[in-house]
Design a protein around this motif. Sequence first.
Motif, PDB file in Angstrom:
ATOM      1  N   ARG A  61      10.332   5.262  -7.308  1.00 22.03           N
ATOM      2  CA  ARG A  61      11.224   4.627  -6.340  1.00 22.03           C
ATOM      3  C   ARG A  61      10.918   5.057  -4.911  1.00 22.03           C
ATOM      4  O   ARG A  61      11.268   4.366  -3.962  1.00 22.03           O
ATOM      5  CB  ARG A  61      12.686   4.905  -6.682  1.00 22.03           C
ATOM      6  CG  ARG A  61      13.057   6.354  -6.607  1.00 22.03           C
ATOM      7  CD  ARG A  61      14.517   6.600  -6.995  1.00 22.03           C
ATOM      8  NE  ARG A  61      14.777   7.969  -7.289  1.00 22.03           N
ATOM      9  CZ  ARG A  61      14.793   8.954  -6.398  1.00 22.03           C
ATOM     10  NH1 ARG A  61      14.562   8.702  -5.142  1.00 22.03           N
ATOM     11  NH2 ARG A  61      15.036  10.193  -6.757  1.00 22.03           N
ATOM     12  N   ARG A  62      10.257   6.198  -4.713  1.00 23.80           N
ATOM     13  CA  ARG A  62       9.910   6.672  -3.373  1.00 23.80           C
ATOM     14  C   ARG A  62       8.542   6.186  -2.914  1.00 23.80           C
ATOM     15  O   ARG A  62       8.238   6.223  -1.719  1.00 23.80           O
ATOM     16  CB  ARG A  62       9.945   8.200  -3.330  1.00 23.80           C
ATOM     17  CG  ARG A  62      11.344   8.745  -3.406  1.00 23.80           C
ATOM     18  CD  ARG A  62      11.427  10.243  -3.395  1.00 23.80           C
ATOM     19  NE  ARG A  62      10.338  10.914  -2.723  1.00 23.80           N
ATOM     20  CZ  ARG A  62      10.018  12.182  -2.907  1.00 23.80           C
ATOM     21  NH1 ARG A  62      10.713  12.919  -3.740  1.00 23.80           N
ATOM     22  NH2 ARG A  62       9.019  12.729  -2.264  1.00 23.80           N
ATOM     23  N   LEU A  63       7.725   5.742  -3.833  1.00 24.15           N
ATOM     24  CA  LEU A  63       6.356   5.346  -3.509  1.00 24.15           C
ATOM     25  C   LEU A  63       6.279   4.212  -2.483  1.00 24.15           C
ATOM     26  O   LEU A  63       5.493   4.307  -1.534  1.00 24.15           O
ATOM     27  CB  LEU A  63       5.592   4.984  -4.783  1.00 24.15           C
ATOM     28  CG  LEU A  63       4.106   4.734  -4.618  1.00 24.15           C
ATOM     29  CD1 LEU A  63       3.402   5.959  -4.027  1.00 24.15           C
ATOM     30  CD2 LEU A  63       3.488   4.363  -5.946  1.00 24.15           C
ATOM     31  N   PRO A  64       7.063   3.133  -2.601  1.00 23.13           N
ATOM     32  CA  PRO A  64       6.988   2.077  -1.571  1.00 23.13           C
ATOM     33  C   PRO A  64       7.351   2.604  -0.177  1.00 23.13           C
ATOM     34  O   PRO A  64       6.733   2.214   0.815  1.00 23.13           O
ATOM     35  CB  PRO A  64       8.000   1.025  -2.036  1.00 23.13           C
ATOM     36  CG  PRO A  64       8.183   1.275  -3.495  1.00 23.13           C
ATOM     37  CD  PRO A  64       7.956   2.738  -3.701  1.00 23.13           C
ATOM     38  N   TRP A  65       8.354   3.479  -0.096  1.00 25.47           N
ATOM     39  CA  TRP A  65       8.746   4.051   1.199  1.00 25.47           C
ATOM     40  C   TRP A  65       7.625   4.912   1.769  1.00 25.47           C
ATOM     41  O   TRP A  65       7.376   4.903   2.975  1.00 25.47           O
ATOM     42  CB  TRP A  65      10.034   4.865   1.074  1.00 25.47           C
ATOM     43  CG  TRP A  65      11.203   4.051   0.642  1.00 25.47           C
ATOM     44  CD1 TRP A  65      11.889   4.154  -0.540  1.00 25.47           C
ATOM     45  CD2 TRP A  65      11.828   2.994   1.372  1.00 25.47           C
ATOM     46  NE1 TRP A  65      12.889   3.215  -0.581  1.00 25.47           N
ATOM     47  CE2 TRP A  65      12.883   2.497   0.587  1.00 25.47           C
ATOM     48  CE3 TRP A  65      11.596   2.424   2.613  1.00 25.47           C
ATOM     49  CZ2 TRP A  65      13.700   1.462   1.014  1.00 25.47           C
ATOM     50  CZ3 TRP A  65      12.424   1.387   3.030  1.00 25.47           C
ATOM     51  CH2 TRP A  65      13.453   0.920   2.234  1.00 25.47           C
ATOM     52  N   LEU A  66       6.972   5.656   0.896  1.00 24.88           N
ATOM     53  CA  LEU A  66       5.861   6.499   1.338  1.00 24.88           C
ATOM     54  C   LEU A  66       4.703   5.648   1.846  1.00 24.88           C
ATOM     55  O   LEU A  66       4.121   5.937   2.906  1.00 24.88           O
ATOM     56  CB  LEU A  66       5.407   7.397   0.183  1.00 24.88           C
ATOM     57  CG  LEU A  66       4.484   8.546   0.515  1.00 24.88           C
ATOM     58  CD1 LEU A  66       5.157   9.503   1.497  1.00 24.88           C
ATOM     59  CD2 LEU A  66       4.099   9.283  -0.753  1.00 24.88           C
ATOM     60  N   CYS A  67       4.382   4.580   1.133  1.00 23.56           N
ATOM     61  CA  CYS A  67       3.313   3.668   1.566  1.00 23.56           C
ATOM     62  C   CYS A  67       3.665   3.018   2.905  1.00 23.56           C
ATOM     63  O   CYS A  67       2.810   2.931   3.796  1.00 23.56           O
ATOM     64  CB  CYS A  67       3.064   2.593   0.508  1.00 23.56           C
ATOM     65  SG  CYS A  67       2.323   3.219  -0.999  1.00 23.56           S
ATOM     66  N   LEU A  68       4.918   2.576   3.042  1.00 22.83           N
ATOM     67  CA  LEU A  68       5.350   1.970   4.295  1.00 22.83           C
ATOM     68  C   LEU A  68       5.264   2.969   5.441  1.00 22.83           C
ATOM     69  O   LEU A  68       4.763   2.644   6.527  1.00 22.83           O
ATOM     70  CB  LEU A  68       6.780   1.432   4.160  1.00 22.83           C
ATOM     71  CG  LEU A  68       7.373   0.780   5.406  1.00 22.83           C
ATOM     72  CD1 LEU A  68       6.554  -0.433   5.830  1.00 22.83           C
ATOM     73  CD2 LEU A  68       8.826   0.403   5.165  1.00 22.83           C
ATOM     74  N   THR A  69       5.728   4.194   5.211  1.00 24.42           N
ATOM     75  CA  THR A  69       5.696   5.222   6.255  1.00 24.42           C
ATOM     76  C   THR A  69       4.272   5.494   6.718  1.00 24.42           C
ATOM     77  O   THR A  69       3.988   5.456   7.923  1.00 24.42           O
ATOM     78  CB  THR A  69       6.332   6.532   5.746  1.00 24.42           C
ATOM     79  OG1 THR A  69       7.690   6.274   5.389  1.00 24.42           O
ATOM     80  CG2 THR A  69       6.272   7.615   6.811  1.00 24.42           C
ATOM     81  N   TRP A  70       3.376   5.763   5.790  1.00 26.28           N
ATOM     82  CA  TRP A  70       2.002   6.107   6.181  1.00 26.28           C
ATOM     83  C   TRP A  70       1.252   4.910   6.751  1.00 26.28           C
ATOM     84  O   TRP A  70       0.437   5.061   7.665  1.00 26.28           O
ATOM     85  CB  TRP A  70       1.251   6.735   5.011  1.00 26.28           C
ATOM     86  CG  TRP A  70       1.685   8.156   4.813  1.00 26.28           C
ATOM     87  CD1 TRP A  70       2.436   8.650   3.789  1.00 26.28           C
ATOM     88  CD2 TRP A  70       1.433   9.266   5.687  1.00 26.28           C
ATOM     89  NE1 TRP A  70       2.665   9.984   3.982  1.00 26.28           N
ATOM     90  CE2 TRP A  70       2.064  10.400   5.135  1.00 26.28           C
ATOM     91  CE3 TRP A  70       0.756   9.413   6.887  1.00 26.28           C
ATOM     92  CZ2 TRP A  70       2.019  11.649   5.729  1.00 26.28           C
ATOM     93  CZ3 TRP A  70       0.709  10.666   7.484  1.00 26.28           C
ATOM     94  CH2 TRP A  70       1.333  11.772   6.905  1.00 26.28           C
ATOM     95  N   SER A  71       1.544   3.714   6.252  1.00 28.28           N
ATOM     96  CA  SER A  71       0.920   2.515   6.827  1.00 28.28           C
ATOM     97  C   SER A  71       1.354   2.334   8.277  1.00 28.28           C
ATOM     98  O   SER A  71       0.526   2.057   9.151  1.00 28.28           O
ATOM     99  CB  SER A  71       1.309   1.269   6.029  1.00 28.28           C
ATOM    100  OG  SER A  71       0.826   1.347   4.722  1.00 28.28           O
ATOM    101  N   CYS A  72       2.641   2.510   8.533  1.00 24.53           N
ATOM    102  CA  CYS A  72       3.150   2.355   9.899  1.00 24.53           C
ATOM    103  C   CYS A  72       2.613   3.449  10.816  1.00 24.53           C
ATOM    104  O   CYS A  72       2.296   3.184  11.984  1.00 24.53           O
ATOM    105  CB  CYS A  72       4.667   2.354   9.906  1.00 24.53           C
ATOM    106  SG  CYS A  72       5.355   0.837   9.229  1.00 24.53           S
TER     107      CYS A  72
END
Length: 127
Positions: free
Chosen positions: A7-18
Motif C-alpha cells: 500500500r505504500r509502494l505507489p506513494w513511494l514511486c510518486l515521491t521519488w518520481s516527483c
Amino acid sequence: MNAIPLRRLPWLCLTWSCLGLGAAGAILPLLPTTPFLLLAAWAAPKASPRLGHWLEESPRFGPAIHAWRSQGAVALKAKVAALGLMTTSWLTLWLLGAAQWVLLFTGLLFVLVGAWLSTRPQPRGVR
C-alpha cells in the motif's frame, strides 16, 4: 532488508518520481521544480514518515514546503520561473506548429494556472 508494504509502494514511486522531475527541472529550462517538490512533499509522508521528515527538514526544500503548508505562499522567484516557463513552453509549441486545439488547451490551462499562482501570497517569516 525490510519489505515495503504494497500500500505504500505507489506513494513511494510518486515521491521519488516527483523528486527526480523536480531535480531535472532545476537543470532543464522547460520543466518546473516547485510543483513537483510540493507533490513529493504531499506524497512522502504516505510512503515513509522518515522520507517526509527528510524533505521537510531539508535546507534546500524545507522552506518552500513550510511556506506552502503554513501560508499557501509561493516565493516570487518560483512564481516568475513558473510563469516564464509556461510562456516559453507555449511559444515553443506555437513555433513547432502544434495543432490549434493543443495551443488553445495549453494556453487556457497556462492562463488559469498563472492567474491562480499570481494570487498566492509571498512567504513571510517561514524559517
